[in-house]
Design a protein around this motif. Structure first.
Motif, mmCIF file in Angstrom:
data_model
loop_
_atom_site.group_PDB
_atom_site.id
_atom_site.type_symbol
_atom_site.label_atom_id
_atom_site.label_comp_id
_atom_site.label_asym_id
_atom_site.label_seq_id
_atom_site.Cartn_x
_atom_site.Cartn_y
_atom_site.Cartn_z
ATOM 1 N N LEU A 106 75.108 28.283 -15.669
ATOM 2 C CA LEU A 106 74.147 27.202 -15.509
ATOM 3 C C LEU A 106 72.730 27.741 -15.379
ATOM 4 O O LEU A 106 72.503 28.800 -14.778
ATOM 5 C CB LEU A 106 74.481 26.367 -14.270
ATOM 6 C CG LEU A 106 75.841 25.657 -14.251
ATOM 7 C CD1 LEU A 106 75.951 24.771 -13.007
ATOM 8 C CD2 LEU A 106 76.054 24.821 -15.502
ATOM 9 N N PHE A 107 71.774 26.996 -15.939
ATOM 10 C CA PHE A 107 70.354 27.309 -15.839
ATOM 11 C C PHE A 107 69.596 26.037 -15.465
ATOM 12 O O PHE A 107 69.957 24.943 -15.902
ATOM 13 C CB PHE A 107 69.801 27.853 -17.159
ATOM 14 C CG PHE A 107 70.483 29.099 -17.642
ATOM 15 C CD1 PHE A 107 70.097 30.345 -17.180
ATOM 16 C CD2 PHE A 107 71.523 29.018 -18.554
ATOM 17 C CE1 PHE A 107 70.729 31.485 -17.621
ATOM 18 C CE2 PHE A 107 72.156 30.159 -19.009
ATOM 19 C CZ PHE A 107 71.764 31.408 -18.541
ATOM 20 N N VAL A 108 68.555 26.186 -14.642
ATOM 21 C CA VAL A 108 67.717 25.053 -14.291
ATOM 22 C C VAL A 108 66.752 24.775 -15.432
ATOM 23 O O VAL A 108 66.125 25.693 -15.961
ATOM 24 C CB VAL A 108 66.930 25.326 -12.993
ATOM 25 C CG1 VAL A 108 65.964 24.175 -12.689
ATOM 26 C CG2 VAL A 108 67.881 25.530 -11.831
ATOM 27 N N GLN A 109 66.666 23.506 -15.827
ATOM 28 C CA GLN A 109 65.728 23.072 -16.848
ATOM 29 C C GLN A 109 64.441 22.623 -16.154
ATOM 30 O O GLN A 109 64.358 21.505 -15.626
ATOM 31 C CB GLN A 109 66.360 21.935 -17.655
ATOM 32 C CG GLN A 109 65.412 21.045 -18.451
ATOM 33 C CD GLN A 109 64.574 21.816 -19.444
ATOM 34 O OE1 GLN A 109 63.660 22.497 -19.027
ATOM 35 N NE2 GLN A 109 64.883 21.716 -20.706
ATOM 36 N N PRO A 110 63.396 23.492 -16.093
ATOM 37 C CA PRO A 110 62.209 23.166 -15.289
ATOM 38 C C PRO A 110 61.438 21.954 -15.801
ATOM 39 O O PRO A 110 60.833 21.227 -15.005
ATOM 40 C CB PRO A 110 61.364 24.446 -15.366
ATOM 41 C CG PRO A 110 61.857 25.167 -16.562
ATOM 42 C CD PRO A 110 63.312 24.824 -16.703
ATOM 43 N N GLN A 111 61.463 21.715 -17.121
ATOM 44 C CA GLN A 111 60.714 20.570 -17.649
ATOM 45 C C GLN A 111 61.265 19.242 -17.177
ATOM 46 O O GLN A 111 60.544 18.245 -17.134
ATOM 47 C CB GLN A 111 60.696 20.590 -19.184
ATOM 48 C CG GLN A 111 59.887 21.737 -19.787
ATOM 49 C CD GLN A 111 60.744 22.964 -20.040
ATOM 50 O OE1 GLN A 111 61.742 23.179 -19.347
ATOM 51 N NE2 GLN A 111 60.362 23.761 -21.038
ATOM 52 N N LEU A 112 62.544 19.203 -16.827
ATOM 53 C CA LEU A 112 63.173 17.952 -16.414
ATOM 54 C C LEU A 112 63.689 18.010 -14.978
ATOM 55 O O LEU A 112 64.551 17.237 -14.597
ATOM 56 C CB LEU A 112 64.331 17.613 -17.365
ATOM 57 C CG LEU A 112 63.921 17.315 -18.811
ATOM 58 C CD1 LEU A 112 65.148 17.074 -19.657
ATOM 59 C CD2 LEU A 112 62.982 16.129 -18.867
ATOM 60 N N THR A 113 63.158 18.939 -14.207
ATOM 61 C CA THR A 113 63.542 19.056 -12.807
ATOM 62 C C THR A 113 62.315 18.814 -11.932
ATOM 63 O O THR A 113 61.293 19.465 -12.111
ATOM 64 C CB THR A 113 64.122 20.454 -12.501
ATOM 65 O OG1 THR A 113 65.290 20.649 -13.312
ATOM 66 C CG2 THR A 113 64.493 20.589 -11.039
ATOM 67 N N GLY A 114 62.429 17.852 -11.047
ATOM 68 C CA GLY A 114 61.295 17.524 -10.180
ATOM 69 C C GLY A 114 61.521 16.203 -9.481
ATOM 70 O O GLY A 114 62.649 15.772 -9.276
ATOM 71 N N GLN A 115 60.431 15.553 -9.170
ATOM 72 C CA GLN A 115 60.510 14.292 -8.439
ATOM 73 C C GLN A 115 59.364 13.385 -8.832
ATOM 74 O O GLN A 115 58.300 13.856 -9.258
ATOM 75 C CB GLN A 115 60.466 14.553 -6.930
ATOM 76 C CG GLN A 115 59.149 15.130 -6.432
ATOM 77 C CD GLN A 115 59.294 15.911 -5.163
ATOM 78 O OE1 GLN A 115 59.967 16.943 -5.118
ATOM 79 N NE2 GLN A 115 58.641 15.437 -4.101
ATOM 80 N N SER A 116 59.593 12.103 -8.680
ATOM 81 C CA SER A 116 58.568 11.115 -8.984
ATOM 82 C C SER A 116 57.463 11.164 -7.936
ATOM 83 O O SER A 116 57.715 11.414 -6.756
ATOM 84 C CB SER A 116 59.192 9.719 -9.035
ATOM 85 O OG SER A 116 58.199 8.723 -9.089
ATOM 86 N N GLU A 117 56.224 10.920 -8.364
ATOM 87 C CA GLU A 117 55.113 10.862 -7.413
ATOM 88 C C GLU A 117 55.262 9.667 -6.471
ATOM 89 O O GLU A 117 54.636 9.632 -5.410
ATOM 90 C CB GLU A 117 53.779 10.773 -8.158
ATOM 91 C CG GLU A 117 53.438 12.035 -8.949
ATOM 92 C CD GLU A 117 52.090 11.928 -9.631
ATOM 93 O OE1 GLU A 117 51.445 10.860 -9.502
ATOM 94 O OE2 GLU A 117 51.686 12.900 -10.280
#
Length: 321
Positions: free
Chosen positions: A151-162
C-alpha cells in the motif's frame, strides 16, 4: 455518484500514470495499491462510548495488466469479477456505505474504487489530561490481502475539507501514513490518516472549574464565622461538601469509566479534601471554643491562610503542570 465522488474519481484517473511511475518499487510479487482518504466532516466525538461520528471518502486504485485492452472505454464492474485488494476500514464501528462496491476499469487496466462512508468509528484516546487533552483521531484502513499488496498513500487525494468543524474541539491539519496492523497472528498492510484535535477548555473552565472554585472558597469563608455561631458555620461547610459530591456524580456521566485519574479528577479530589478540611476545622474550632477560645482562634487564623494557599497550589499542579 455525487459531485465530490465524481471529482475525486476524475483526479485519480488523471493522476494514475504519474503515480505508477513515481511510487517506489514494491517487493517482487506484490501489487502496488494507492490509497487516498479525504475527511469531509467530523460531527461528534463521544468520550463515553469512545467513538466518533465521521464522514469521509476513500479512493483505492491499482494497475492490473491482465485487464489492459479488455474494455474499450472506462467500465464499471462488480468487485467479484476481478482481483481487488479488499481495502476496508479497520476501526469501523457502524459505518454506512453511500455507494456500491463496483469498480471502474480503464482501457489501460487501471482499476479504481471510490467509496464514501458515514457513521461511527472507534477511538482510543488517553484521557489522563482531560479536559486539557489533545489527541489524534485515527482513520485506519487495512487490506485483507496481506501477502499480495503493497500500500502507498496517495497524497493528492489524502487530506481534509477546510469546512471540517467539530463542536468543542479545534482541528489541525492531518497526515497520512502507511502502517501495519497486527490481528492475532496476521499482519495486515494498512493506511492511517491522523487528524490532530484539541479539546476546547472554555466550557469546563466556566461550567466546572470556576463554579467548583467558588464552592471551595465558600467553604473557606466559614473560617471567618465566629466559633460560637455553630449552626451557620457547620452549615456552610456541610453545604459545600454536598455540592462537591454532586459535581463528582455529574462529571462521571461525561467520561468513560477509567482505571486512571484525569486532571479533572485530581482537581476534584483536591477540592473535596479542602472542603472536608474546612468542615473538620469548623467542628474542632467550635468544640475548642468552649474551653480554650484562644486555641480555636489560632486554628482559624492559620487555616485562613493555609487553605487558600493549598487550593491555589492544588489548582496549578493538577491543571497546568
Amino acid at each position: 455518484m455525487n459531485w465530490l465522488q465524481t471529482l475525486l474519481l476524475s483526479l485519480i484517473l488523471l493522476a494514475a500514470p504519474q503515480l505508477a511511475s513515481a511510487a517506489p518499487d514494491a517487493p517482487p510479487g506484490l501489487r502496488k495499491v494507492h490509497v487516498g482518504l479525504y475527511v469531509l466532516d467530523v460531527q461528534h466525538i463521544n468520550d463515553l462510548e469512545r467513538s466518533a461520528e465521521v464522514d469521509f471518502v476513500i479512493v483505492v486504485t491499482w494497475h492490473d495488466p491482465s485487464l489492459a485492452g479488455r474494455y474499450k472505454v472506462s467500465t464499471v464492474v462488480p468487485p467479484s469479477s476481478i482481483w481487488n485488494p479488499d481495502v476496508g476500514v479497520f476501526n469501523n464501528r457502524e459505518l454506512r456505505i453511500q455507494r456500491s462496491d463496483d469498480l471502474t476499469v480503464t482501457p489501460e487496466g487501471q482499476v479504481t474504487r471510490t467509496q464514501r462512508y458515514i457513521g461511527t468509528i472507534g477511538t482510543r484516546f488517553d484521557l489522563s489530561h482531560f479536559p486539557l487533552d489533545r489527541h489524534e483521531l485515527l482513520f485506519e484502513l487495512a487490506s485483507s490481502k496481506g501477502g499480495e499488496v503493497e500500500l502507498f498513500v496517495q497524497p493528492q487525494l489524502t487530506g481534509q475539507s477546510e469546512g471540517v468543524s467539530l463542536t468543542g474541539w479545534t482541528v489541525a491539519q492531518g497526515q497520512g501514513s502507511v502502517i501495519e496492523h497486527q490481528l492475532l497472528h496476521l499482519r495486515l498492510p494498512g493506511v492511517r490518516y491522523a487528524l490532530p484535535i484539541q479539546r476546547m477548555t472554555s466550557y469546563y473552565v466556566w461550567s466546572v472549574i470556576l463554579p467548583l472554585a467558588l464552592v471551595v472558597l465558600m467553604s473557606i469563608t466559614s473560617l471567618w464565622i465566629r466559633p460560637n455561631f455553630v449552626a451557620p458555620r457547620i452549615g456552610v461547610a456541610a453545604t459545600a461538601m454536598l455540592t462537591v459530591i454532586t459535581y463528582r456524580f455529574a462529571l462521571a456521566q461525561q467520561v468513560p469509566a477509567l482505571d486512571y485519574l484525569t486532571r479533572l479528577d485530581l482537581f476534584l479530589l483536591g477540592a473535596t479534601g479542602l472542603v472536608l478540611g474546612t468542615l473538620v476545622v469548623a467542628v474542632l474550632s467550635t468544640r475548642w471554643h468552649v474551653n480554650t477560645p484562644e486555641r480555636a482562634e489560632r486554628l482559624d487564623r492559620a487555616c485562613r491562610i493555609a487553605f487558600p494557599t493549598l487550593f491555589l497550589l492544588a489548582t496549578a499542579t493538577t491543571l497546568f503542570v
